[in-house]
Design a protein around this motif. Sequence first.
Motif, PDB file in Angstrom:
ATOM      1  N   LYS C 286       0.839  -1.213   0.000  1.00  0.00           N
ATOM      2  CA  LYS C 286       0.000   0.000   0.000  1.00  0.00           C
ATOM      3  C   LYS C 286       0.869   1.257   0.000  1.00  0.00           C
ATOM      4  N   GLY C 287       0.748   2.027  -1.041  1.00  0.00           N
ATOM      5  CA  GLY C 287       1.477   3.287  -1.131  1.00  0.00           C
ATOM      6  C   GLY C 287       2.883   3.178  -1.658  1.00  0.00           C
ATOM      7  N   VAL C 288       3.313   1.987  -2.046  1.00  0.00           N
ATOM      8  CA  VAL C 288       4.699   1.836  -2.498  1.00  0.00           C
ATOM      9  C   VAL C 288       4.797   1.198  -3.880  1.00  0.00           C
ATOM     10  N   ASN C 289       5.928   1.447  -4.502  1.00  0.00           N
ATOM     11  CA  ASN C 289       6.172   0.990  -5.870  1.00  0.00           C
ATOM     12  C   ASN C 289       6.778  -0.402  -5.851  1.00  0.00           C
ATOM     13  N   MET C 290       5.945  -1.376  -5.566  1.00  0.00           N
ATOM     14  CA  MET C 290       6.464  -2.729  -5.398  1.00  0.00           C
ATOM     15  C   MET C 290       5.423  -3.705  -5.905  1.00  0.00           C
ATOM     16  N   CYS C 291       5.916  -4.784  -6.488  1.00  0.00           N
ATOM     17  CA  CYS C 291       5.067  -5.923  -6.836  1.00  0.00           C
ATOM     18  C   CYS C 291       5.594  -7.121  -6.058  1.00  0.00           C
ATOM     19  N   ARG C 292       4.724  -7.725  -5.250  1.00  0.00           N
ATOM     20  CA  ARG C 292       5.140  -8.937  -4.538  1.00  0.00           C
ATOM     21  C   ARG C 292       4.438 -10.140  -5.180  1.00  0.00           C
ATOM     22  N   ILE C 293       5.207 -11.193  -5.347  1.00  0.00           N
ATOM     23  CA  ILE C 293       4.748 -12.355  -6.112  1.00  0.00           C
ATOM     24  C   ILE C 293       5.012 -13.629  -5.323  1.00  0.00           C
ATOM     25  N   GLY C 336      13.623   8.348  -4.990  1.00  0.00           N
ATOM     26  CA  GLY C 336      12.319   8.874  -4.581  1.00  0.00           C
ATOM     27  C   GLY C 336      11.231   7.835  -4.451  1.00  0.00           C
ATOM     28  N   LEU C 337      11.585   6.571  -4.587  1.00  0.00           N
ATOM     29  CA  LEU C 337      10.555   5.522  -4.598  1.00  0.00           C
ATOM     30  C   LEU C 337      10.788   4.468  -3.513  1.00  0.00           C
ATOM     31  N   ASN C 338      11.505   4.856  -2.500  1.00  0.00           N
ATOM     32  CA  ASN C 338      11.930   3.854  -1.528  1.00  0.00           C
ATOM     33  C   ASN C 338      11.112   3.857  -0.241  1.00  0.00           C
ATOM     34  N   GLN C 339       9.854   4.289  -0.328  1.00  0.00           N
ATOM     35  CA  GLN C 339       9.011   4.325   0.878  1.00  0.00           C
ATOM     36  C   GLN C 339       8.688   2.923   1.402  1.00  0.00           C
ATOM     37  N   VAL C 340       8.202   2.897   2.609  1.00  0.00           N
ATOM     38  CA  VAL C 340       7.753   1.646   3.233  1.00  0.00           C
ATOM     39  C   VAL C 340       6.229   1.667   3.269  1.00  0.00           C
ATOM     40  N   ALA C 341       5.629   0.545   2.925  1.00  0.00           N
ATOM     41  CA  ALA C 341       4.156   0.494   2.916  1.00  0.00           C
ATOM     42  C   ALA C 341       3.598   0.707   4.320  1.00  0.00           C
ATOM     43  N   LEU C 342       2.494   1.398   4.370  1.00  0.00           N
ATOM     44  CA  LEU C 342       1.755   1.636   5.600  1.00  0.00           C
ATOM     45  C   LEU C 342       1.139   0.320   6.079  1.00  0.00           C
ATOM     46  N   MET C 343       1.490  -0.090   7.290  1.00  0.00           N
ATOM     47  CA  MET C 343       0.888  -1.289   7.850  1.00  0.00           C
ATOM     48  C   MET C 343       0.784  -1.140   9.360  1.00  0.00           C
TER      49      MET C 343
ATOM     50  N   GLY D  11       4.184  -4.754  18.209  1.00  0.00           N
ATOM     51  CA  GLY D  11       2.868  -4.129  18.106  1.00  0.00           C
ATOM     52  C   GLY D  11       2.842  -3.042  17.041  1.00  0.00           C
ATOM     53  N   TYR D  12       1.707  -2.365  16.967  1.00  0.00           N
ATOM     54  CA  TYR D  12       1.544  -1.388  15.889  1.00  0.00           C
ATOM     55  C   TYR D  12       2.434  -0.166  16.056  1.00  0.00           C
ATOM     56  N   THR D  13       2.701   0.272  17.289  1.00  0.00           N
ATOM     57  CA  THR D  13       3.606   1.410  17.416  1.00  0.00           C
ATOM     58  C   THR D  13       5.039   0.979  17.118  1.00  0.00           C
ATOM     59  N   GLY D  14       5.352  -0.276  17.394  1.00  0.00           N
ATOM     60  CA  GLY D  14       6.682  -0.778  17.071  1.00  0.00           C
ATOM     61  C   GLY D  14       6.937  -0.823  15.580  1.00  0.00           C
ATOM     62  N   VAL D  15       6.020  -1.413  14.839  1.00  0.00           N
ATOM     63  CA  VAL D  15       6.235  -1.499  13.389  1.00  0.00           C
ATOM     64  C   VAL D  15       6.178  -0.112  12.756  1.00  0.00           C
ATOM     65  N   GLU D  16       5.436   0.792  13.374  1.00  0.00           N
ATOM     66  CA  GLU D  16       5.378   2.151  12.841  1.00  0.00           C
ATOM     67  C   GLU D  16       6.714   2.870  13.079  1.00  0.00           C
ATOM     68  N   LEU D  17       7.333   2.624  14.234  1.00  0.00           N
ATOM     69  CA  LEU D  17       8.688   3.152  14.441  1.00  0.00           C
ATOM     70  C   LEU D  17       9.622   2.631  13.347  1.00  0.00           C
ATOM     71  N   LEU D  18       9.525   1.347  13.068  1.00  0.00           N
ATOM     72  CA  LEU D  18      10.403   0.763  12.039  1.00  0.00           C
ATOM     73  C   LEU D  18      10.128   1.392  10.673  1.00  0.00           C
ATOM     74  N   ARG D  19       8.865   1.566  10.341  1.00  0.00           N
ATOM     75  CA  ARG D  19       8.535   2.181   9.049  1.00  0.00           C
ATOM     76  C   ARG D  19       9.140   3.569   8.941  1.00  0.00           C
ATOM     77  N   LEU D  20       8.959   4.374   9.974  1.00  0.00           N
ATOM     78  CA  LEU D  20       9.417   5.760   9.912  1.00  0.00           C
ATOM     79  C   LEU D  20      10.948   5.836   9.998  1.00  0.00           C
ATOM     80  N   LEU D  21      11.556   5.004  10.823  1.00  0.00           N
ATOM     81  CA  LEU D  21      13.009   5.070  10.974  1.00  0.00           C
ATOM     82  C   LEU D  21      13.719   4.547   9.724  1.00  0.00           C
ATOM     83  N   ALA D  22      13.071   3.667   8.962  1.00  0.00           N
ATOM     84  CA  ALA D  22      13.673   3.201   7.712  1.00  0.00           C
ATOM     85  C   ALA D  22      13.917   4.365   6.764  1.00  0.00           C
ATOM     86  N   GLN D  23      13.151   5.419   6.930  1.00  0.00           N
ATOM     87  CA  GLN D  23      13.263   6.570   6.031  1.00  0.00           C
ATOM     88  C   GLN D  23      13.965   7.754   6.709  1.00  0.00           C
ATOM     89  N   HIS D  24      14.507   7.530   7.898  1.00  0.00           N
ATOM     90  CA  HIS D  24      15.158   8.607   8.635  1.00  0.00           C
ATOM     91  C   HIS D  24      16.638   8.630   8.255  1.00  0.00           C
TER      92      HIS D  24
END
Lengths: 344, 344, 344, 344
Positions: C286-293, C336-343, D11-24
Motif C-alpha cells: 500500500k502506497g509503495v512501488n512494489m510488486c510482490r509475487i 524517490g521511490l523507496n518508501q515503506v508500505a503503511l501497515m 505491536g503497531y507502534t513498534g512497526v510504525e517506528l520501524l517504518r518511519l526510521l527506515a526513512q530517517h
Amino acid sequence: MIKVGIVGGTGYTGVELLRLLAQHPEANVDVITSRSEAGQAVADMYPNLRGHYDLRFTEPDADRLAACDVVFFATPHGVAHSLAGEILDKGGRVIDLSADFRIRDPELWAKWYGQPHGAPELLKEAVYGLPEVNREKIKQARLIAAPGCYPTAVQLATIPLLEAGLVSADDIIADCKSGVSGAGRGASVGSLLCESSESMMAYAVAGHRHLPEIQQGLEEAAQSDVGLTFVPHLTPMIRGIHATVYTQLLDDAEVDLQTLFEKRYANEPFVDVMPAGSHPATRSVKGVNMCRISIHRPQNGKRVVVLSVIDNLVKGASGQAIQNMNLMFGLPEATGLNQVALMP
Amino acid sequence: MIKVGIVGGTGYTGVELLRLLAQHPEANVDVITSRSEAGQAVADMYPNLRGHYDLRFTEPDADRLAACDVVFFATPHGVAHSLAGEILDKGGRVIDLSADFRIRDPELWAKWYGQPHGAPELLKEAVYGLPEVNREKIKQARLIAAPGCYPTAVQLATIPLLEAGLVSADDIIADCKSGVSGAGRGASVGSLLCESSESMMAYAVAGHRHLPEIQQGLEEAAQSDVGLTFVPHLTPMIRGIHATVYTQLLDDAEVDLQTLFEKRYANEPFVDVMPAGSHPATRSVKGVNMCRISIHRPQNGKRVVVLSVIDNLVKGASGQAIQNMNLMFGLPEATGLNQVALMP
Amino acid sequence: MIKVGIVGGTGYTGVELLRLLAQHPEANVDVITSRSEAGQAVADMYPNLRGHYDLRFTEPDADRLAACDVVFFATPHGVAHSLAGEILDKGGRVIDLSADFRIRDPELWAKWYGQPHGAPELLKEAVYGLPEVNREKIKQARLIAAPGCYPTAVQLATIPLLEAGLVSADDIIADCKSGVSGAGRGASVGSLLCESSESMMAYAVAGHRHLPEIQQGLEEAAQSDVGLTFVPHLTPMIRGIHATVYTQLLDDAEVDLQTLFEKRYANEPFVDVMPAGSHPATRSVKGVNMCRISIHRPQNGKRVVVLSVIDNLVKGASGQAIQNMNLMFGLPEATGLNQVALMP
Amino acid sequence: MIKVGIVGGTGYTGVELLRLLAQHPEANVDVITSRSEAGQAVADMYPNLRGHYDLRFTEPDADRLAACDVVFFATPHGVAHSLAGEILDKGGRVIDLSADFRIRDPELWAKWYGQPHGAPELLKEAVYGLPEVNREKIKQARLIAAPGCYPTAVQLATIPLLEAGLVSADDIIADCKSGVSGAGRGASVGSLLCESSESMMAYAVAGHRHLPEIQQGLEEAAQSDVGLTFVPHLTPMIRGIHATVYTQLLDDAEVDLQTLFEKRYANEPFVDVMPAGSHPATRSVKGVNMCRISIHRPQNGKRVVVLSVIDNLVKGASGQAIQNMNLMFGLPEATGLNQVALMP
C-alpha cells in the motif's frame, strides 16, 4: 391489505420502504414513481428485490397515487409540497419522509432550505411522526412529517431529561456520527468509497438543516427555549447513526436516570433502554426499526451523557414511516417491523 | 411448533441460526448450549437479539437435546461426531453445520482434518444437505451434513455444466472470495480489522479443507473424476462469498448455457439465475438464503465463466440448515426464509 | 532538478504523482494543468498536500508544458493523442499514464476504445514502460506508454513462465481483484461507499479494455499467440490489485518455479519474489512501488497459480511512471521511490 | 547516525517506528526486542519491511539497549518502569511510548492503571513529550514520556484557548473518535473486522485512562483546575483520531479565534491550522506526523467547537516519539518526518 404508493422510489429510503413492505403482512405496494426511471423494473435497479416485486417505476400521477390508501414520499425536499396537497384533496393520506412538513414555521423552513415553503397551509394539519411523542395524533393524521434521522436519534436520547426538567435546556450538545447512506444515492465525490471510507470528519458545523428540527422537538419537550450545539460527522460505514448527547444536570437534581428512561420508554416497542453501563453499537440496530439508548454520568458529575443508536434508514426514515402507517391504519404498531438486526 | 436445540451457539453460525429462527413461524429454540458461556443470556452476548430471546446458554446435555425435535450443531469440527450419535440413538434428529459428516470417506476426512473420524458408522446415513441435489433424501433424513460455504457456492455454479456433460471435468478452477466472517468469531490476529480490512489476499492455496468436499460433490454431478483447482481469498468485508468458476467447453458443445441454468434451477426457491450479461454482487444476498448466478462465455470462446454469490452465513450455513429443517419436517421449503437482502 | 509538468492532475493518478514527487530529491513539479480547476491551489483540493505545494492548477498550454523536462499525462484516454505530439515536436518528453499509446495496433485500440486513434504516427516511437521488460528502451525514449494497473500485475506474474516456455500459452486465466480507486475519482453511483463497500462483484467479464494490453505483453513474452481469459472484480477497499494467474505446465516441464522467478527478478528493485508458500497481501504494498509475487503448484499438479499484488496507483500507475522518469534521466531507478508500505 | 534500540517491537507502534526510521537519514535501528518473537526476522512478521530491514527480534538485554544512543519503549504499560531506569543508569536515553511516565502523580497513575507505580523516582525527571508545549525541556531530557494519542489530539485543540484564558476551564467536553488500531494488535474479539467494521460505538464512558493525562495537560495550560468530560468512540477504520472539543467562551471574550490558533502554532512544523470554515478529515493525515485543526463558533454563540485530527500511530505515537528524538539529538525537528499522507 393497505394499498401503498411510493413517490420517488429510487433512493435509499425508497428501496428501504420496498424491502420492509415486502415483508409487511398487511400492506402491498401498488404504485412506485420515478420520473427518471419510469418503465424500469424495480428489481432490475435493486437486485435484492428480485423475486419480491414485479413492479415497475411509473411517472408520478396524482390520481393513481390518490387511489392508494397511503402515499409515502421518498423525495428530495420541495417535491412533496405541491403533490401532497393534491393527494390529500383527492382523499388520500400522505407520509412524507422528506423535510417538507417537519418545521412548523414556514419562514424558518424557508431560511434553512433556501426556498419559500410551497404549502404553508398544510403545516397546521401535518403531524410530526415521532410515535414516542405524538402517538395519538398520528393515529388521526392525514399528513405525517416523518422525522429526520439525526432528529430521531437525538430527540429520543434527550426528551426524557427535558420532560422531567432535570437538565439545563439552554446548553445541549449533540455530537452525532452518521454512516454515508445518510448522504443518499446521488453520485457525489464526497460519498465515493475512496473519499469517505477509512476517514472521519465533521461537516456542516456552522449549521445543518436538522438543527431547527431537533430544536423544535426539544423545545416542545422542555416547554422552553433550548440552546443546542449540533455537530454531525461522516463516519466510514454504510448505515447507522450514533448520537452522543451531553447535558448538564440542574443543581438540585437528584434522580435515578436509568429508571427515568426505563419508565419513559417502558411501553415503547422500538426504544430499548440498555442496562446501566452499556455502550450501544450501531450494528445492533442494523436493518431494524429500533433505537437503543444508554445513560451515563461520568465520575458522578453533573454532566449526563446519553448514547443513542438507530439505523438511519429504518428508525431514522423508512421503518419509522411504516410504524406511522401502522398507527394510522389501526394495526399493531410493530406489524412487519419485527426483524432481527444482522450481526455480524 | 418444532422444538429446536442448538449446540455451540456462540459463534457466527450460531447467532445466525438464532436470528433466522426468531422469524420462523413454525420453530422455537428451546435449548442452546455453550460450555464457556453457560448461564449467560444470549441477548447479553448478542444485543441484536434483545427483545427476541429470553434464552440462556446451558451446558450441553444429550437428554435435553434429544428431547428437541431437531438439534443443530454449530460447533468446530470433531465435536458432533460423538454427541450426534447419542442424540440419534435417543430418537432425535440432527443437522450438523460443521464438516463432521460431509466427506463420505472417513480416511479422506481424517487426512484433511488431522484426526481420526469419530463416527464412521454414521456416514452411510448422513445426507449431504444441498437441497438442489438431494431434496428427496433430505426429507427422509435423520442426520444432515449441511454443506460448507465455499462448496455451496461452487457446486451450484458448476453442477449444471457437469450434469449436462458439457465441460471438461478434469480441469475446473474455482477462484473464490470470502468475507472475513468465514473465519469465525475466534480472536485471531489475522481476522482483526487492522489486519484484514483494506487488503486482499489468497490463503491455503496448497490445499483448503473445502477442496475434498467440493470435489466429492462435483464428481457426483459429473459421474466421473474431477480435477479441481480451488483458491480461496480473504476479502475485506464481513459477509459474502463470490465464486468465479472457470470451466472449458468440450469440443463439440453447442448449447445455450443461459437456458441450461434457467431450466436446471427453474423450481429452486433459493437459486436465482440472473439475466444474461449480469454480474451478481455479494451484497445482493446479504442476510438472505439465496444464491445468485450468472453465466459468461467471454469472446465466445471455449472458456465458460460462472459467477455465483451467496451469504456464507445464510445459504452457506445457517439459512441452508433451516431450509433442510423445513424439508425434514414437511414445511414449505421457504418457511421463515423469505427475507429481502439489506441494500445498501 | 528535473522540471516536471503534469496534465490533468485532479484525478487519483495525478494526486499520487504529486505525493510521490514531493518526496523526490531530483524532480520538481513546475506546472500542473486542469481545465476545470484552473486557478485553484492543489493543496486546497487535496489537503494532504498542504505544506508541500504552493502550486495552482493552470489551463493546459503546450509551450509551458514543453518547457518542462518531462510531462506526465494523467488524463482520460484520448486526451494525450494530440497534445503529446505537440510537446514532442517542441522538444519535450512525455510519460503517458493513460491508455493512449499502450496498444501498438491503432485499429485494435480503436476497437476497444470506441474512437479512432488520434496519433498513430507516434505509436512506433512509443515505448511500453514496463521496466522489467523494456528497461533499455525506456532509457532512450521520448514517449512512454505507462502500463495499466491490471496489465502490470498480470504480466509480472506471468512472463517468467512464458519466457521460459514452461506453460501453455493458449490457456491463461487472470482472475483479478481491484480496489475501487481503479475506477477513478469521477462521481459515479457504482463507486459510492454505499454501493461498493461490503460487497464483491465481477465486472466486464465480456471484455475489459486491459485485455488486449495484457495479451500484447504476454504474446511478446511467449513469442506466440496467447489465449487469455481475464476477469476483473471490484473489491471493497481503496487501493490494491491482487492478480491470481492460472497457467498449465506443459507435459514435459520439470522445473523449480521458485528459482525461476527468483532468477528472473533477481536484479529488479521493485519486484519481490516472496518465500515459497507465501500469500502476498495487497496491504503489504500500500502506497509503495512494489510488486510482490508468490508461486504455487497446488497438490503438485500441472496447474501453476501465481499470486501477484501491487498498489494500482503506484506500481500500477504513478510510481511506475516515476520509475520510468528515473530511467529516462539517468537517475538511480529507485530515486524517490523507496518508501515503506503503511501497515496497518 | 543515531543508534536506536526498540523494546517491544511487535505491536503497531513498534512497526510504525520501524517504518518511519527506515526513512530517517540520521538514525539506524540496531536492536529490536521481543520476548515472544526472539529470533524471528522483523520482515517475516511485517512483509512491508521486506527489503528495508535485515534485523531480527532479540531478547531484551539492558546492556545492549544501553549501548544504543536512544531506546524507544513500545510496550504495554508497566514494562518500562524498571527497564528504563536500568538503561538510564547505564547512560542511555529513553523515549517511552507507553503510559508509564505520563502522569506526574504516582498515586493517580496507580489508581487508573490498577498497579503501583514502579519507578516513582524517575517521574521528576521525565519530560512529557509534547513538543508544542515542552520543546526546550525535551531538548535536554534523558527520559521522555511520549503523549497518548487521544491526549495529543485533544491538547493541541484546546490549549490555545486555555492559555489565552478565553474559555471556561471547568466545563470542557472532548468527544473523540478513534480508528481500531488504537486498540493494538492483540487478538481480541472486539477488534475483529466482523465486530468493529460497519459499526460505531462509544466505550469507557465511565472513565478512560487517557482522561487524567488530558486533564493534567489542560490544567497546566489553564493554570487552574479543569473539568473534563471525555468520551472515546471506536470508529470503523484502521487509523486516525478525530477530536471534537466543545468549550464555552467566557462572557467577556471578544477575540478572533482563527488568528489566535494561527499565531499559537505559527512556527510549529506539525500543527496545521486549516482555513476558517474547514472540516479536517482524518485521512488527510494518514501515515504522517501532522495535526490539522479547525475552529468553529456555530451560529456565533458562546460555544467554541474545535476539530482536531491526527494519525494515532504517527503524531499520536511513533512519529511524535521520533520528533522528540530529533529534538534531543539536535537535529532539525522534521528530519525523516516529512512524508505526504496517502490520499485516497
